[in-house]
Design an enzyme around this catalytic site. Structure first.
Site, PDB file in Angstrom:
ATOM      1  CE  LYS A 297      -4.192  -1.722   2.284  1.00  0.00           C
ATOM      2  NZ  LYS A 297      -5.143  -1.511   3.369  1.00  0.00           N
ATOM      3  CG  ASP A 333      -8.699   0.465   3.456  1.00  0.00           C
ATOM      4  OD1 ASP A 333      -9.513  -0.390   3.081  1.00  0.00           O
ATOM      5  OD2 ASP A 333      -7.476   0.279   3.485  1.00  0.00           O
ATOM      6  CG  ASN A 382      -0.145   0.581  18.566  1.00  0.00           C
ATOM      7  OD1 ASN A 382      -0.930  -0.335  18.297  1.00  0.00           O
ATOM      8  ND2 ASN A 382       1.076   0.646  18.057  1.00  0.00           N
TER       9      ASN A 382
HETATM   10  P1  NAP Z   1      -0.785  -3.893  10.701  1.00  0.00           P
HETATM   11  O1  NAP Z   1      -0.382  -2.701   9.930  1.00  0.00           O
HETATM   12  O2  NAP Z   1       0.101  -5.065  10.735  1.00  0.00           O
HETATM   13  O3  NAP Z   1      -1.049  -3.396  12.216  1.00  0.00           O
HETATM   14  C1  NAP Z   1      -1.335  -4.314  13.246  1.00  0.00           C
HETATM   15  C2  NAP Z   1      -1.790  -3.583  14.493  1.00  0.00           C
HETATM   16  O4  NAP Z   1      -2.176  -4.593  15.447  1.00  0.00           O
HETATM   17  C3  NAP Z   1      -0.703  -2.752  15.156  1.00  0.00           C
HETATM   18  O5  NAP Z   1      -1.281  -1.662  15.822  1.00  0.00           O
HETATM   19  C4  NAP Z   1      -0.110  -3.761  16.157  1.00  0.00           C
HETATM   20  O6  NAP Z   1       0.515  -3.161  17.262  1.00  0.00           O
HETATM   21  C5  NAP Z   1      -1.382  -4.442  16.606  1.00  0.00           C
HETATM   22  N1  NAP Z   1      -1.122  -5.736  17.189  1.00  0.00           N
HETATM   23  C6  NAP Z   1      -0.784  -6.869  16.550  1.00  0.00           C
HETATM   24  N2  NAP Z   1      -0.623  -7.861  17.424  1.00  0.00           N
HETATM   25  C7  NAP Z   1      -0.872  -7.349  18.655  1.00  0.00           C
HETATM   26  C8  NAP Z   1      -0.857  -7.881  19.972  1.00  0.00           C
HETATM   27  N3  NAP Z   1      -0.568  -9.156  20.187  1.00  0.00           N
HETATM   28  N4  NAP Z   1      -1.157  -7.064  20.987  1.00  0.00           N
HETATM   29  C9  NAP Z   1      -1.468  -5.763  20.784  1.00  0.00           C
HETATM   30  N5  NAP Z   1      -1.492  -5.199  19.557  1.00  0.00           N
HETATM   31  C10 NAP Z   1      -1.186  -5.988  18.501  1.00  0.00           C
HETATM   32  O7  NAP Z   1      -2.186  -4.448  10.224  1.00  0.00           O
HETATM   33  P2  NAP Z   1      -3.404  -3.610   9.597  1.00  0.00           P
HETATM   34  O8  NAP Z   1      -3.271  -3.537   8.118  1.00  0.00           O
HETATM   35  O9  NAP Z   1      -3.551  -2.329  10.344  1.00  0.00           O
HETATM   36  O10 NAP Z   1      -4.639  -4.586   9.880  1.00  0.00           O
HETATM   37  C11 NAP Z   1      -5.095  -4.799  11.205  1.00  0.00           C
HETATM   38  C12 NAP Z   1      -6.351  -5.649  11.194  1.00  0.00           C
HETATM   39  O11 NAP Z   1      -7.411  -4.961  10.546  1.00  0.00           O
HETATM   40  C13 NAP Z   1      -6.179  -6.967  10.444  1.00  0.00           C
HETATM   41  O12 NAP Z   1      -6.784  -7.970  11.206  1.00  0.00           O
HETATM   42  C14 NAP Z   1      -6.927  -6.758   9.151  1.00  0.00           C
HETATM   43  O13 NAP Z   1      -7.491  -7.939   8.649  1.00  0.00           O
HETATM   44  C15 NAP Z   1      -8.026  -5.792   9.583  1.00  0.00           C
HETATM   45  N6  NAP Z   1      -8.467  -4.954   8.446  1.00  0.00           N
HETATM   46  C16 NAP Z   1      -9.797  -4.930   8.143  1.00  0.00           C
HETATM   47  C17 NAP Z   1     -10.232  -4.137   7.090  1.00  0.00           C
HETATM   48  C18 NAP Z   1     -11.690  -4.112   6.717  1.00  0.00           C
HETATM   49  O14 NAP Z   1     -12.021  -3.707   5.577  1.00  0.00           O
HETATM   50  N7  NAP Z   1     -12.593  -4.503   7.584  1.00  0.00           N
HETATM   51  C19 NAP Z   1      -9.329  -3.359   6.351  1.00  0.00           C
HETATM   52  C20 NAP Z   1      -7.985  -3.393   6.714  1.00  0.00           C
HETATM   53  C21 NAP Z   1      -7.563  -4.193   7.770  1.00  0.00           C
HETATM   54  P3  NAP Z   1       2.072  -2.816  17.252  1.00  0.00           P
HETATM   55  O15 NAP Z   1       2.188  -1.519  16.499  1.00  0.00           O
HETATM   56  O16 NAP Z   1       2.443  -2.706  18.670  1.00  0.00           O
HETATM   57  O17 NAP Z   1       2.760  -3.941  16.548  1.00  0.00           O
END
Ligand code: NAP
Length: 495
Positions: A297, A333, A382
């Site tokens: 992205k 998004d 976060n």
């Molecule tokens: P990302 O960039 O990898 O970010 C992950 C986030 O989750 C970060 O804030 C990370 O914290 C946190 N995290 C991961 N493991 C954790 C844990 N064990 N404890 C606490 N925090 C944790 O991923 P993303 O693209 O933002 O996506 C996040 C989620 O949203 C995914 O599940 C994805 O499928 C969903 N999503 C849904 C849509 C939709 O259309 N509904 C669109 C996009 C994404 P740290 O910064 O501390 O690592």
């Protein structure tokens, strides 16, 4: 002629194969009987199969060196071919195998003559499970060798560029051929068989895992998600790229849309380790609209001639559209989330409201941008505080960590909580400290929880909040609405 859809049968008995074929009969045009998967006593009854099947059948006895299960000698294999041809129906060729697969290095004038005498056409095949075949044009010519044999090349691509090469060279081919890139990179070569000018494409039953590494799609997916039988050389192509690009529901959403609007278009998954490779693939197959997902992205942005103001502010682009001057970038998004959140809360804006955003990853960027646009005060919580701080500075909001010490701040922002971390994703367990990012917080029922995760349908934190009397919603509508926005951008038509 459109490519035929061929079901590969890998049962251990002919009855089992027939049962599998019957399950998919209306979905396929023909079947490939993989004799090498049959039990030994079944192998002697193979000649009866085409009549039992009632569809054109390919006879294949695949050796282990070509990825099959035939371990006995070449003499035994030749003897079995000979037996099968000798038992064929001399009067009615439709009772016989319509095709027989002979590998590139397997030449037997006796068997070729016998096969043709029964009405079977030869598929001359090459398989490489280790590496790509790159000299496609020369190889096809050499396989066809001036005969009416169908040249088949199946190989394992090492990356998307090998699949792109396949499409580039296929455009210059004549004569009947079957070109297949195996594995997840090769999925476009299966769905877009018509673009490759393929004679047929192979599918497997949904439950079959004996051929799992080949990434065959099942016939129902081919027909009901990809509308395979409607795809021609002229069909418009759209798609999604990412890496590793695991399960995605976007193809269903987009392809359903084309069907709904009676459009000649298809949307395919294009797995690419590097986004440049996806753009090269797009150029080759004339793919003009693409969803972009993790991890491309941000990386795609320098390759675009123009980006929307949202992309600029969010710093991520999830949609690219090809116009006369090059690729344009958008972020759907944010509008997708805005629409879903407004519907969930039943409001037009969030002026005077406080919103807690849990997480500071890629998705959180678009979400915080959207929440700020709606007029709310926001605090980002976060695990990695520095990431929350960076986003907070960018969007002018508060930030905090994600543990018990932030309880007072979380309570202050608890009226609307938007969960954006991946912590509860795919968790089937009730909420606990490992799957619920705010497990330290006790809901009292006044909170409204929007979790952007949608698998499982009720995420652990949603389940816990709902049990305390809170209104909750998962991220499926966000996904849907951002897809609708993409559909509009790709096709110029409202979903
Ligand atoms: P990302 O960039 O990898 O970010 C992950 C986030 O989750 C970060 O804030 C990370 O914290 C946190 N995290 C991961 N493991 C954790 C844990 N064990 N404890 C606490 N925090 C944790 O991923 P993303 O693209 O933002 O996506 C996040 C989620 O949203 C995914 O599940 C994805 O499928 C969903 N999503 C849904 C849509 C939709 O259309 N509904 C669109 C996009 C994404 P740290 O910064 O501390 O690592």
């Amino acid at each position: 002629m459109r490519p035929q859809l061929c079901l590969t049968l890998t049962g251990s008995t002919l009855d089992e194969d027939l049962q599998i074929l019957n399950n998919y009969r209306s979905q396929v045009d023909m079947a490939e009987l993989r004799v090498d998967f049959l039990e030994d006593e079944e192998k002697s009854k193979v000649s009866a199969f085409p009549q039992m099947a009632g569809v054109p059948c390919i006879l294949t006895i695949r050796r282990t060196i070509d990825g099959g299960k035939w371990e006995a000698s070449e003499e035994c294999r030749s003897a079995l071919f000979e037996k099968i041809f000798s038992e064929c129906d001399e009067l009615e060729s439709s009772n016989n195998f319509a095709f027989v697969d002979f590998e590139e290095d397997f030449h037997s004038v006796i068997l070729e003559t016998a096969a043709k005498a029964t009405g079977a056409r030869i598929i001359r095949s090459v398989h490489d499970f280790e590496k790509p075949v790159t000299d496609i044009i020369e190889r096809v010519k050499s396989l066809q060798n001036g005969t009416d044999e169908i040249a088949k090349i199946a190989f394992m691509p090492l990356g998307l560029k090998d699949v792109t090469n396949l499409f580039q060279q296929a455009a210059q081919l004549e004569g009947d051929h079957i070109l297949l890139a195996m594995g997840p990179y090769g999925i476009p070569s299966r769905i877009l068989a018509a673009k490759l000018g393929n004679y047929l494409t192979f599918t497997s039953p949904a439950a079959a895992n004996s051929l799992g590494n080949l990434a065959h799609l099942d016939p129902v997916t081919m027909n009901e998600i990809y509308h395979f039988r409607q795809i021609t050389k002229d069909t418009a192509i759209y798609g999604i790229t990412g890496f590793p690009l695991a399960a995605t529901s976007s193809p269903k959403l987009h392809n359903d849309g084309y069907k709904l609007h009676n459009m000649d278009a298809v949307y395919v998954p294009v797995k690419a380790e590097h986004v440049e490779e996806a753009l090269e693939f797009n150029k080759t197959v004339n793919l003009t609209g693409m969803s972009v997902t993790i991890p491309h992205k941000e990386k795609v942005m320098p390759m675009l001639v123009e980006i929307s103001s949202e992309v600029k502010e969010i710093g991520a682009c999830n949609t690219i559209v090809k116009r006369a001057d090059g690729w344009h970038g958008y972020n759907t998004d944010a509008p997708g989330f805005t629409r879903a959140l407004k519907e969930f809360l039943g409001v037009e804006n969030l002026k005077g409201r406080k919103v807690a955003v849990i997480g500071a990853g890629g998705a959180a960027c678009a979400i915080i941008y959207a929440i700020k646009k709606l007029g709310a005060e926001t605090c980002i919580f976060n695990r990695t505080v520095s990431k929350a701080e960076t986003l907070a500075k960018k969007f002018d909001c508060e930030y905090a960590g994600l543990d018990e010490s932030v309880l007072p701040k979380l309570k202050e922002y608890s009226e609307i909580i938007v969960q954006t971390t991946s912590k509860g994703m795919n968790s089937a367990e009730p909420a606990n400290a490992d799957n619920d990012p705010i497990f330290f917080y006790d809901f009292d029922g006044h909170e409204q929880i929007y979790d952007i995760v949608y698998v499982p349908e009720v995420t652990p934190v949603m389940g816990r909040a709902a049990a305390a009397g809170c209104r909750v919603c998962n991220g499926f509508d966000m996904l849907r609405y951002q897809g609708y926005e993409q559909f509009d951008l790709f096709t110029g038509v409202k979903y």
